[in-house]
Scaffold this motif. Structure first.
Motif, PDB file in Angstrom:
ATOM      1  N   SER A 195       0.831  -1.314   0.057  1.00  0.00           N
ATOM      2  CA  SER A 195       0.054  -0.015  -0.028  1.00  0.00           C
ATOM      3  C   SER A 195       0.823   1.305  -0.111  1.00  0.00           C
ATOM      4  O   SER A 195       2.143   1.108   0.368  1.00  0.00           O
ATOM      5  N   ASN A 196       0.194   2.389  -0.318  1.00  0.00           N
ATOM      6  CA  ASN A 196       0.782   3.524  -0.526  1.00  0.00           C
ATOM      7  C   ASN A 196       2.195   3.708  -0.968  1.00  0.00           C
ATOM      8  O   ASN A 196       3.070   4.463  -0.651  1.00  0.00           O
ATOM      9  N   TRP A 228       0.115   7.611   2.919  1.00  0.00           N
ATOM     10  CA  TRP A 228      -1.334   7.592   2.540  1.00  0.00           C
ATOM     11  C   TRP A 228      -1.696   9.489   2.396  1.00  0.00           C
ATOM     12  O   TRP A 228      -3.049   9.423   1.902  1.00  0.00           O
ATOM     13  N   SER A1011      -3.318  -0.879   5.841  1.00  0.00           N
ATOM     14  CA  SER A1011      -2.091  -0.961   4.825  1.00  0.00           C
ATOM     15  C   SER A1011      -1.886  -2.189   4.809  1.00  0.00           C
ATOM     16  O   SER A1011      -1.960  -2.987   5.677  1.00  0.00           O
TER      17      SER A1011
END
Length: 1020
Positions: A195-196, A228, A1011
């Motif tokens: 994620s991110n 994020w 996440s």
């Protein structure tokens, strides 16, 4: 960000596949037994989540079951299971540690000490609600943390100077480096994504060059992570290596070193300062024409204030606000223009007539309009860290059971941070002006919203070196027990330099203070209300090199802060330390006692500054002229007494008392003469019981603790309450007392002025922390492990202003603990000073003496630059000090109850063979965020989160060195708990904003959403 180390990244992936190095010679004979050092903990002995030994008690390698002080160890297995890369991910599963987010005082506005350069390279963490310190291989650490070079973490809770000397009272977090091992060849390569925009590569190689004689290791990390929030990233390149050499079975030489660079976005965990909602609601309800006006350098009328036009931007006749508009490149002087406002003003009205309320500044809390993922600092807000460190150690068993050790550590950490100060901005406003400045051209942005702020650059460089000699001696006295005696002598030298700067006009054209608001550059961006990406400050790098203000060109650049204060200082700290410690075992090891005595002598040198630069008006720290320096010496004695009684099989009783000397804050300055504060002191005790069940597979501790600290330093609002008033009062006296025919000459007054206006920016306070802790660590089966922790903490602040401020001013304290008010207001509204209410040797008594020198200097009638009399300034100072004292002597930010659990299970047979399943749960009770008018404390929000871990291991053919691949998934915040974390109320919890926006907050933090990260590892 491009990688700096091309060859290591290639080696990280090719290293495991190349042939192993040939041994230089045969191993030594079997009877040539290698001596194990008592100064080193072998992390390869750790199993599952359980560690066996620690140095975090007496500096002597000791079994955890025999350690009286409170120590928790995070083993390599636990670090792997949680997918660690940052120390913050560990403290989530600690007993009583938490990230220091600047919310332990009501005036806290900084998100953490890594936002600017204040804290140097090490992240600030609290333990038991009090500040703690970090160490790298038991040397004080000034380097940013990263797990790639760390074998394990030891958390020592409470004061214990026998272990770590001058350090914060909350405890110590030590990071043990992965050093070269003689026993095996090993290596790993990791790649993590998720994620991110997560993108992280690591490698770790260990090669024994000659069995039991010579080994080398190399580790590195390259990271280009996103975040994020918008314009968020964390990039780093770091390389670490070590060499272990044993020329003789009783001698061990080791060298290790690291070099690295990190750049990360500075993203505050909260939204922008909000000065717009009242104006915006009226604009939306009544139209732009109703809330826009021609700026005339006049204060807004009552009718305008009711609509949310609450103030003007200074007085155009004596104020300059050089403002750059990013959208068009226009540069204009916004002095005298109108400013929009929000509902923290009792005179404003919502369209439906709802009345505002006088309160602190607000944070915008409307995600439908201002999404939480917005980073209002924009791309220009970032921090660079450059650092290197190295350590040399030599260990020798001189005779049987007598071990000697020498260690040298050197560190350099340089920080360069750019940011808009979170306490002031960037600010979200609306533009109620129909002209670009007073008498300026028509404003094409009238009625629109903008982000405005000014830029700060904060630079700090720290260097630290320490030389340390240690010894231990073990002997058996038969029926009188077995004993270990240790000693240490060390000398450490530190230098800290910090210089803050503001983006401004060179030559200080509009105020004698080079960084006064009149000389700063203000940057403004008009936003698109439908495009959150525009809700950020203008990048400072886009500012022109020169601008025209009031018909004249001025160069633009970084202007250093004035001398003194935390924004421009230089100081040295030299510490000489000596200690002795003994650990004894009696009754066949059933009772283990530890005692220690330590002396630390510190010399603090605070350096002066050069003369002001003729053009810039700034001053540099002068390290060469010792006559400008102030030297302070401090000597402290600390002790430790501890005992563990193994009362029954699997049951032990524990008691420990210890004291400590705190770290001096080199960037705070106190009255009476603006010197650096001396180190704080602390003491604490632990009392509890420990369990070992099922042949030691389950260990647990339950204890009660109490810690007291004295003389800690925080900034509070000290400059505003005290120093600024000192300057105003002395400036007022100068107008009537200095000059020809007056009581004082300019030279005489200059000496008095300097002595009575010290650069104070801090005050001391005391702290009390007490509570309970319970922890369980278990390897329930060879493939099932677990850790569980619970703590309950009560922490309060006491004695604010009492140690320096009260005696310096000559104030008196009443039975209620508050400062007595020595100024009254008579029936005519005049403020009158009662001299008997103040001590005769204090500063206020000197002010009273000044007033007696001339009728024009009467305290009741002499007016300062703020428009108030000197008598009223004294009244306001005492009032503000008492309000601040009441405000700070609370438990701000404290979350009394903490609970966490993490467990993992390896499937070793059946269809799921090779899989590991694990996860954790974290809970923290609601924090204290405010106080009602009746004195009742208000709590915020409890924090809850669950984490998940899945891993699959795939064995490989022997041709691949018996290695294996693993693919691991870690999910943080599994159930996506979101929203805000209230930190401080703007007023009381019944202050609710119109339009259903909820309670008004001075500050709230944001919860990071769920996440997912995947880690692919090859290991052999």
């Amino acid at each position: 960000m491009k990688p700096h180390f091309s060859l290591p990244w290639l080696a990280s992936f090719l290293g495991p596949f190349v042939p192993p190095a040939l041994a230089a010679s045969a191993p030594p004979p079997a009877n040539d037994v290698v001596v194990l050092s008592p100064f080193t903990v072998d992390t390869t002995l750790d199993r599952g989540y359980q560690a066996t030994n620690t140095l975090s008690g007496t500096r002597i390698n000791t079994s955890l079951r025999d350690t009286a002080s409170s120590v928790s160890v995070f083993t390599p297995e636990f670090l792997r299971d949680i997918g660690l890369s940052d120390i913050i991910e560990i403290i989530r599963y600690s007993v009583s540690a938490s990230q220091h987010l600047g919310d332990n005082i009501s005036s806290g506005a900084e998100p953490d000490n890594m936002f600017n350069a204040q804290g140097g390279g090490a992240r600030k963490i609290t333990i038991r609600g009090l500040d703690s310190s970090q160490a790298l291989d038991y040397f004080k650490s000034i380097t940013p943390d990263d797990s790639y070079r760390i074998g394990r973490y030891d958390f020592s809770r409470g004061p214990n100077s026998i272990l770590f000397g001058i350090s914060d009272v909350g405890g110590l977090i030590n990071q043990t480096s992965k050093v070269a091992e003689f026993s095996r060849n090993s290596g790993s390569a990791k790649y993590s994504f998720g994620s991110n925009g997560r993108n992280r590569s690591e490698f770790d190689l260990n090669q024994k060059v000659r069995d039991k004689v010579l080994a080398v290791s190399l580790a590195g990390v390259h990271q280009e992570n996103g975040g994020w929030r918008m314009d968020d990233y964390q990039d780093k390149d770091r390389l670490f290596g070590s060499v272990s050499f044993r020329p003789h079975r009783k001698v061990l030489l080791r060298a290790m070193g690291e070099k690295g660079h990190e750049r990360r976005a500075n993203v505050a965990p909260f939204t922008a300062v909000e000065e717009v909602l009242a104006w915006l609601d009226n604009r939306n309800a009544r139209g732009v024409g109703a809330v826009t006006f021609a700026p005339t350098n006049a204060n807004p009328t009552a009718a305008m204030i009711a609509l949310g036009v609450v103030a003007r931007n200074g007085n155009a006749t004596n104020t300059t606000r050089a403002t750059i508009v990013e959208n068009t490149g226009l540069i204009f002087d916004s002095a005298g223009t109108y400013l929009s406002g929000t509902y923290n003003n009792a005179a404003v009205r919502a369209p439906d007539g709802t009345v505002g309320r006088t309160a602190d500044r607000l944070r915008i809390n409307d995600p439908s309009f201002f999404p939480y993922e917005v980073n209002d600092g924009g791309p220009g807000q970032y921090r660079d860290d450059d650092f290197h460190n190295y350590t040399y150690t030599a260990e020798w068993e001189a005779v049987d059971n007598l071990f000697l050790s020498y260690g040298h550590n050197f560190q350099v950490a340089e920080v360069n941070a750019h940011f808009t100060p979170p306490a002031q901005g960037p600010i979200l406003r609306g533009d109620p002006n129909t002209a670009m400045g007073v008498n300026g051209p028509a404003n094409p942005f009238a009625g629109q919203l903008f982000m405005e702020g000014y830029w700060n650059r904060d630079w700090r460089k720290d260097t630290r070196r320490e030389d340390r000699l240690s010894f231990t001696y073990k002997f058996d006295a038969g029926k009188f027990g077995s004993h270990s005696i240790g000693g240490l002598g060390s000398r450490s030298r530190e230098r800290g330099t910090r210089v803050g700067a503001w983006l401004g006009l060179k030559g200080h054209p509009f105020n004698a203070n080079p960084v006064n608001a009149n000389n700063r550059i203000h940057v403004r961006t008009y936003i698109d209300e439908n495009n959150p990406a525009t809700f950020r400050a203008m990048d400072w790098r886009d500012a022109p090199s020169s601008i025209n203000v009031r018909g004249q060109n001025y160069d633009v650049g970084w202007i250093d802060n004035v001398a003194g204060g935390s924004g421009n200082f230089g100081a040295d700290l030299e510490t000489i330390t000596g200690l002795v410690v003994a650990q004894s075992r009696f009754f066949d090891g059933k009772f283990v006692a530890s005692v220690g005595y330590r002396e630390d002598e510190a010399t603090i040198t605070t350096y002066g500054h050069t003369a002001p630069d003729p053009f810039l008006g700034t001053q540099k720290v002068d390290f060469t002229d010792r006559s400008r320096a102030t030297i302070q010496k401090s000597k402290g004695v600390t002790r430790t007494y501890g005992g563990v009684y193994h009362a029954f099989k699997g049951v032990s009783l524990i008691a420990n008392y210890s004291s400590s000397i705190g770290l001096p804050d080199l960037q705070r300055f106190l009255v009476p003469n603006g010197t650096t504060p001396l180190p704080s002191t602390g003491e604490g005790n632990d009392l509890g019981i420990a369990f070992e069940l099922f042949d030691g597979r389950i260990t647990a501790r339950a204890l009660r603790f109490e810690t007291n600290s004295e003389g800690s330093v925080l900034q509070f609002n000290t400059p505003a309450i005290f120093r600024n008033r000192n300057i105003s009062v002395m400036d007022a006296f100068a107008t009537v007392l200095v000059g020809t025919g007056r009581p004082y000459s300019a030279a005489e007054w200059a000496t008095l002025y300097t002595g009575l206006t010290p650069p104070v920016n801090g005050s001391t306070f005391d702290g009390i922390s007490e509570g309970y802790e319970f922890s369980v660590t278990a390897n329930i089966t060879p493939n099932w492990r677990l850790t569980l922790n619970y703590s309950k903490t009560d922490r309060t602040v006491t004695d604010v202003f009492m140690r320096e401020i009260v005696p310096w001013y000559g104030l008196k304290v009443g039975e209620d603990g508050l400062i007595s008010q020595g100024v009254t207001q008579n029936a005519n509204g005049m403020y009158v000073v009662n001299p008997s209410a103040f001590e005769s040797e204090g500063v206020i008594a000197q002010w009273i003496g000044f007033a007696a020198r001339s009728p024009n200097a009467a305290l009741a009638t002499l007016t300062t630059s703020t428009g108030t009399s000197v008598a009223q300034e004294i009244f306001n100072m005492v009032r503000d000090a008492n309000e601040q004292k009441l405000l700070e002597e609370q438990s701000w930010g404290l979350r009394p109850d903490r609970f966490n659990l993490f467990t993992a299970y390896d499937f070793t047979q059946g269809r799921l063979k090779g899989f590991t399943v694990g996860g954790g749960y974290r809970f923290e009770s609601a924090n204290i965020i405010g106080m009602e008018n009746a004195g009742e404390l208000v709590t915020g929000k409890a924090l809850r989160a669950a984490d998940l871990m899945l891993r699959y291991r795939l064995p490989l053919p022997k041709v691949w060195r018996n290695g294996h691949f693993t693919l691991q998934m870690n999910v943080l915040n599994l159930f996506d708990e979101d929203g805000i974390v209230p930190k401080f109320l703007a007023d009381t919890n019944d202050f609710v904003l119109p339009e259903g926006r909820g309670v008004a907050y001075k500050r709230f933090d944001l919860i990071e959403p769920r996440s997912v990260r995947f880690t692919l590892t090859y290991q052999y």
